[in-house]
Scaffold this motif. Sequence first.
Motif, short mmCIF file in Angstrom:
data_model
loop_
_atom_site.label_atom_id
_atom_site.label_comp_id
_atom_site.label_asym_id
_atom_site.label_seq_id
_atom_site.Cartn_x
_atom_site.Cartn_y
_atom_site.Cartn_z
N ASN A 192 0.83 -1.21 0.00
CA ASN A 192 0.00 0.00 0.00
C ASN A 192 0.86 1.26 0.00
O ASN A 192 0.57 2.24 -0.71
CB ASN A 192 -0.91 -0.01 1.23
N LEU B 17 2.66 1.84 -3.57
CA LEU B 17 1.86 2.05 -4.78
C LEU B 17 1.27 3.45 -4.77
O LEU B 17 0.67 3.86 -3.77
CB LEU B 17 0.72 1.02 -4.85
N LYS C 288 -1.33 6.51 -6.35
CA LYS C 288 -2.75 6.53 -6.66
C LYS C 288 -3.03 6.04 -8.08
O LYS C 288 -3.98 5.28 -8.32
CB LYS C 288 -3.28 7.95 -6.48
N GLU D 177 -1.27 3.95 -9.87
CA GLU D 177 -1.05 2.50 -9.96
C GLU D 177 -2.21 1.72 -9.33
O GLU D 177 -2.62 0.68 -9.84
CB GLU D 177 0.27 2.14 -9.27
N VAL D 178 -2.74 2.22 -8.23
CA VAL D 178 -3.88 1.55 -7.60
C VAL D 178 -5.09 1.57 -8.53
O VAL D 178 -5.81 0.58 -8.67
CB VAL D 178 -4.22 2.19 -6.24
N ASN D 179 -5.32 2.71 -9.18
CA ASN D 179 -6.42 2.79 -10.13
C ASN D 179 -6.22 1.81 -11.30
O ASN D 179 -7.19 1.24 -11.83
CB ASN D 179 -6.59 4.21 -10.64
N LEU E 155 -4.65 -1.06 -11.02
CA LEU E 155 -4.98 -2.37 -10.45
C LEU E 155 -6.48 -2.60 -10.43
O LEU E 155 -6.98 -3.68 -10.77
CB LEU E 155 -4.42 -2.48 -9.03
N LYS F 59 -10.05 4.34 -4.53
CA LYS F 59 -9.89 3.52 -3.34
C LYS F 59 -8.41 3.36 -3.05
O LYS F 59 -7.57 3.38 -3.95
CB LYS F 59 -10.49 2.12 -3.56
N SER F 60 -8.08 3.15 -1.78
CA SER F 60 -6.71 2.80 -1.45
C SER F 60 -6.47 1.33 -1.76
O SER F 60 -7.42 0.55 -1.93
CB SER F 60 -6.46 3.03 0.05
N PHE F 61 -5.21 0.94 -1.83
CA PHE F 61 -4.90 -0.46 -2.07
C PHE F 61 -5.43 -1.33 -0.94
O PHE F 61 -5.90 -2.45 -1.18
CB PHE F 61 -3.38 -0.65 -2.20
N VAL G 251 -9.06 -2.04 -1.47
CA VAL G 251 -9.20 -3.06 -2.52
C VAL G 251 -8.89 -4.45 -1.96
O VAL G 251 -9.60 -5.42 -2.23
CB VAL G 251 -8.25 -2.74 -3.70
#
Length: 488
Positions: A106, A109, A111, A113-115, A117, A134-136, A139
């Motif tokens: 978390n 990564l 923002k 990169e999380v999007n 994912l 959302k945060s990792f 997710v």
Amino acid sequence: MTNCQVPAALIHQIEQELDEDEKEMMLFLCRDFIPDLPTADLRELLGALNERGKLSRLGLSELLYRVKRFDLLKRSLRTQKAAVEADLARYPRLVSDYRVLMVELNEQLDKKEVNSLIFLLKDYVPRMKMAKDKSFLAVAIDLEKQNMVAPTELELIEECLQNIHRIDLKKKIQKYKQEALMAPSSAQPMYINALQASLPNLTLVDPPYSSGVWNMNKEHPLNGQHAIQTAPVHVSIQESGIASPQVPDDRYRMQSQPLGICLIIDCIGNDTDMLEETFQEVGYEVHCYKYLSVEAMNQTLHEASKLQKHKDCDSFICILISRGSSQSIFCTDQPFPGFSLDRVKQFFTADSCPSLLGKPKLFFIQSYIVTATNHEPTSLLEIDGDEQKINTNAKRTWNCIPKAADIFWSQCKVDVSTLERSPTSSSFYLHCLAEILRNPQKRKLSLLDIHIELNRRVYDQNKFCHPTQHYSLLLWHTLRKKLFLSPS
């Protein structure tokens, strides 16, 4: 070190100093400890831990260390980073390596990169709500609820990290998995699936073993859309036949004669006779096989899943005994990677074996853990039965699709050196299970209570053994009702 209460003023002071991201990380780190407070804010959670004697100054120090608030360690707890690291090496830890790993991912990564994912996850869970921004960790919680991510189920995250070119983070996961194979699971804090945290009635309070829950999703049309029902599905009539009016709605029907097929596959050869006699006494038709190769294992499981007798029986039991890893069994001819345990389960889920729909399916696994070598392949062997061909995309997501309900999965792990030290000895775990089931009074207990008794005996035995000979137990289940291994 013993747990002692932390002053409420100290908890309040620390909570006030943390920002929202740090609070989210701490809540994630603590998800396994208070399953009946799944939506608590951080102060509530720490307060509840404290009241139940689960929070010490050492535990609080560990949490601050995990979120890198070394300034608060010094200012509020009068300790230093190096001192906490020394304590973590010396005393039992509050937080599991799995949750620490997810928090580290978390933090690394961004923002964007999380999007990415979240977008990639649409290939696997197109109906799951995956809002942007959302945060990792959020997710990860969503995926835990779907049983797509767990301490032993990280392949989906690895593949997504590969696709966004974060090979460094994929290697971090692989390192964690390698270390987890060699570490006794009894040294790890328990893990509770996020779905289980929202269903406290399924929670075994403070068990000495790790417990998780698989869930089966059921789609319902809702205003032209599809909604996912993740709550347990309560069925009052046994799906395979006519329910007896004497069976309470909260119990599985266990009235057939025999109660079901008990499949015993013993690749070690020490426990077959004992188990056969035990489960015949309980009321099962027992089928025994010894020393199977990988090909024979696949054929045996396939044939067992197609038995017509399942439709006339109220349950099914599978017992496996073999050398292996945490996620596979080696049979007699194939060391790493072996035969996937997930594949074993898949033979008997409702989609593969419709005649077991709605009926309890029990698995007892004794794994003699063999340490991986540098030549171990990166994926587990999976062999398809003649009638179970799957397309490339299905193979890619095989371990990620939560289809199973009414499953009870008890796996016991012990280092293979225990077997090598005494090649003809019975598994202590299976010996205790047989002893409990042969006791008419103990057999009246629910299956979950039987497993608690089993845990107590195994962990009492561990007190007198060298750590390399410790048995460690893991229980997962998706039982929707109470289960008694006696006619009801």
